[in-house]
Motif scaffolding. Structure first.
Motif, PDB file in Angstrom:
ATOM      1  N   ALA A 268       1.088  -1.368  -0.091  1.00 48.12           N
ATOM      2  CA  ALA A 268      -0.046  -0.280  -0.092  1.00 48.12           C
ATOM      3  C   ALA A 268       0.874   1.574   0.222  1.00 48.12           C
ATOM      4  O   ALA A 268       2.109   1.369   0.547  1.00 48.12           O
ATOM      5  CB  ALA A 268      -0.945  -0.074   1.223  1.00 48.12           C
ATOM      6  N   PRO A 269       0.169   2.046  -0.283  1.00 45.97           N
ATOM      7  CA  PRO A 269       1.133   3.414  -0.232  1.00 45.97           C
ATOM      8  C   PRO A 269       2.014   3.769   1.317  1.00 45.97           C
ATOM      9  O   PRO A 269       1.164   3.456   1.543  1.00 45.97           O
ATOM     10  CB  PRO A 269       0.627   4.455  -0.737  1.00 45.97           C
ATOM     11  CG  PRO A 269      -0.995   4.276  -1.179  1.00 45.97           C
ATOM     12  CD  PRO A 269      -0.625   2.595  -0.881  1.00 45.97           C
ATOM     13  N   ALA A 270       3.193   4.017   1.147  1.00 44.80           N
ATOM     14  CA  ALA A 270       3.330   4.047   2.572  1.00 44.80           C
ATOM     15  C   ALA A 270       4.450   2.825   3.154  1.00 44.80           C
ATOM     16  O   ALA A 270       5.275   3.554   3.549  1.00 44.80           O
ATOM     17  CB  ALA A 270       2.899   5.124   3.408  1.00 44.80           C
ATOM     18  N   GLN A 271       3.905   1.526   2.361  1.00 44.92           N
ATOM     19  CA  GLN A 271       4.444   0.281   3.199  1.00 44.92           C
ATOM     20  C   GLN A 271       5.692   0.098   2.668  1.00 44.92           C
ATOM     21  O   GLN A 271       5.865   0.726   1.332  1.00 44.92           O
ATOM     22  CB  GLN A 271       3.604  -0.401   2.176  1.00 44.92           C
ATOM     23  CG  GLN A 271       2.667  -0.751   3.583  1.00 44.92           C
ATOM     24  CD  GLN A 271       1.822  -2.081   3.835  1.00 44.92           C
ATOM     25  OE1 GLN A 271       1.545  -2.533   2.556  1.00 44.92           O
ATOM     26  NE2 GLN A 271       0.932  -2.347   4.986  1.00 44.92           N
ATOM     27  N   ARG A 272       7.434  -0.517   2.939  1.00 41.67           N
ATOM     28  CA  ARG A 272       8.163  -0.789   2.394  1.00 41.67           C
ATOM     29  C   ARG A 272       8.326  -2.031   2.969  1.00 41.67           C
ATOM     30  O   ARG A 272       7.504  -3.119   3.845  1.00 41.67           O
ATOM     31  CB  ARG A 272       9.181  -0.079   2.969  1.00 41.67           C
ATOM     32  CG  ARG A 272       9.242   1.317   2.740  1.00 41.67           C
ATOM     33  CD  ARG A 272       8.254   2.098   3.853  1.00 41.67           C
ATOM     34  NE  ARG A 272       9.174   1.652   5.088  1.00 41.67           N
ATOM     35  CZ  ARG A 272       8.435   2.226   6.121  1.00 41.67           C
ATOM     36  NH1 ARG A 272       7.050   2.079   6.060  1.00 41.67           N
ATOM     37  NH2 ARG A 272       8.589   1.967   7.624  1.00 41.67           N
TER      38      ARG A 272
END
Length: 475
Positions: A268-272
């Motif tokens: 998801a956006p922001a996940q790494r």
């Protein structure tokens, strides 16, 4: 909506050769460097297309997309003086770092936005090794989409690279998508597009890795490499596959996990995610990093060229990353229970919600640019959602009563994913951002060990701006 051709989106016309490594700037000696937020240009589309006007971070010279890689060891300080050269106020959030509240960069909660020509001094310790990033946290829906994001890598104090079963080197891969016109310029005038915000958000039509369209990376046959992958897109969820590479997941949002095989990685956006890949033992022409952009559309974002002399490797299992040893232990028996109900958006809506102290129906909310709510409050920045005593375990049952997924980010803390739809999570992963599907309930828990005011919001930044924002206080 105009768009680049599918050929330029999928392959960038041709592989661009080996992509340059991101510039690294370490200031572990405590000297302060200037981090400029400035205007710049970037070659986001293949060579032959015009360069794109962007907003970018810079330390020396012109700004770059993504911003310069900041790299320190766990326990070391990051000191940066933000200098704002943009036509808007801005601030920098150091995403995923368990940080002093005053340094979190979460304007306007923890600091005032830095005006044009102004400065702000960030000075904080990075306690935990892992893959993180930094980005604008003022008008984020626009400023991140214009390019204000960069990687922050915190290295292990204990050595890992080169040990038996570990990788021999690493690559940082910053994945993004951009909404561009046919001339390569960013689509303007739709930053407050409520139709997009009430659906899945502002979706791009051009994918990049490390600011390039379809870059190429070289792997030697049988080489084992650690990929640090960061999704910095404003709204796009990225299901990622690496066909032809044996992939093992070793960390999520910076925190180590027990190594496990991986077919598809959903970021998801922001996940790494940190992934260890093993290249094929024989040379092949090329394999690709593929993102599923929906409706069966498999888009190639980058290539891996298997070439050169083979690496002699004994075939050991992937070595786990060193454990953090810094997270406090959950006390679920005496936990403070806090529900978080997400409502709104297209196809579901909501009967009513409170916005700026006034109760409104859905039609009136949308007339104010609001389409989402937490616990019946849209963009609830006036009062905290809850307060927790320092050291108390907080258990949150997060329910998504909408037709769209949401990536929920908690500032200042990492949490454990306990269950999904009342089924215990088999991995109990520790994260700072969790993806919650439509009609799903996810139970998370964390120790409120970091005093201050902390934001909690959806990291689909269109959803955040249109209502999915709140905060809590740790006393």
């Amino acid at each position: 909506m105009t768009s680049l051709s599918r050929r330029s989106f999928v392959t960038g016309l041709s592989a661009l050769g080996a992509a340059p490594l991101l510039p690294k700037h370490s200031h572990a000696d405590g000297t302060q460097a200037v981090l400029r937020a400035t205007t710049s240009t970037a070659q986001l589309t293949p060579e032959g297309f015009p360069r794109t006007d962007v907003w970018a971070y810079a330390q020396k010279g012109a700004g770059s997309v993504p911003g310069p890689e900041i790299r320190v060891k766990a326990g070391e300080r990051v000191t940066r003086r933000l200098l704002n050269e943009l036509p808007q106020s801005t601030a920098v959030h150091w995403h995923g770092i368990r940080i002093d509240n005053a340094m979190d960069g979460a304007a306007p909660l923890t600091q005032d936005p830095v005006p044009t020509g102004g400065t702000f001094d960030y000075d904080f310790v990075c306690p935990d090794p892992g893959t993180y990033w930094y980005h604008s946290h003022n008008r984020s829906r626009e400023q991140v989409a214009r390019g204000l994001a960069g990687p922050l890598i915190v290295e292990d104090v204990e050595p890992w690279l080169g040990l038996p079963g570990a990788a021999t080197r690493e690559l940082t891969l910053v994945l993004d998508d951009w909404l561009l016109n046919e001339d390569g310029s960013i689509v303007e005038g739709r930053w407050d597009d409520l139709h997009a915000a009430a659906h899945a958000g502002r979706m791009g039509n051009t994918g990049t890795v490390n600011g390039q369209s379809f870059p190429g990376f070289s792997l030697r046959p049988a080489e084992r490499v650690r990929l640090r992958m960061i999704n910095v897109a404003t709204d796009r969820i990225m299901p990622i596959s690496l066909p032809g590479l044996s992939s093992t997941l070793v960390a999520l949002d910076g925190h180590p996990v027990a190594p496990r095989k991986l077919e598809v990685l959903e970021l998801a956006p922001a996940q790494r995610a940190d992934i260890v890949v093993d290249a094929p033992v024989t040379s092949t022409e090329m394999t690709n990093l593929v993102v599923d952009t929906g409706r069966g559309n498999q888009v190639e974002f980058a290539s891996f060229n298997i070439e050169g002399e083979p690496v002699q490797r004994s075939g050991e299992d992937v070595r786990p990353l060193p454990s953090w040893k810094t997270l406090p232990t959950l006390d679920l028996a005496t936990a403070q229970n806090q529900p978080l109900l997400m409502e709104g958006g297209a196809m579901r809506g909501m009967v009513e919600a409170t916005y700026q102290g006034e109760k409104m129906d859905f039609r009136e909310l949308t007339s104010r640019g609001m389409a989402w709510a937490f616990n019946g409050v849209a963009h609830g920045m006036g009062e905290p959602m809850f307060e927790a005593r320092l050291g108390r375990t907080v258990r949150m049952e997060v329910t998504n009563r909408s037709a769209f997924p949401h990536g929920i980010h908690v500032h200042g803390h990492h949490f454990t994913v306990l269950s999904r739809n009342s089924v215990p999570d088999p991995h109990k992963d520790v994260r700072d951002t969790v993806l919650i599907q439509a009609d799903e309930t996810v139970e998370i828990a964390f120790v409120a060990d970091n005093p201050g005011k902390w934001m909690i919001h959806c990291h689909m930044l269109s959803h955040q701006a249109s209502g999915m924002m709140g905060w809590f206080k740790v006393n």
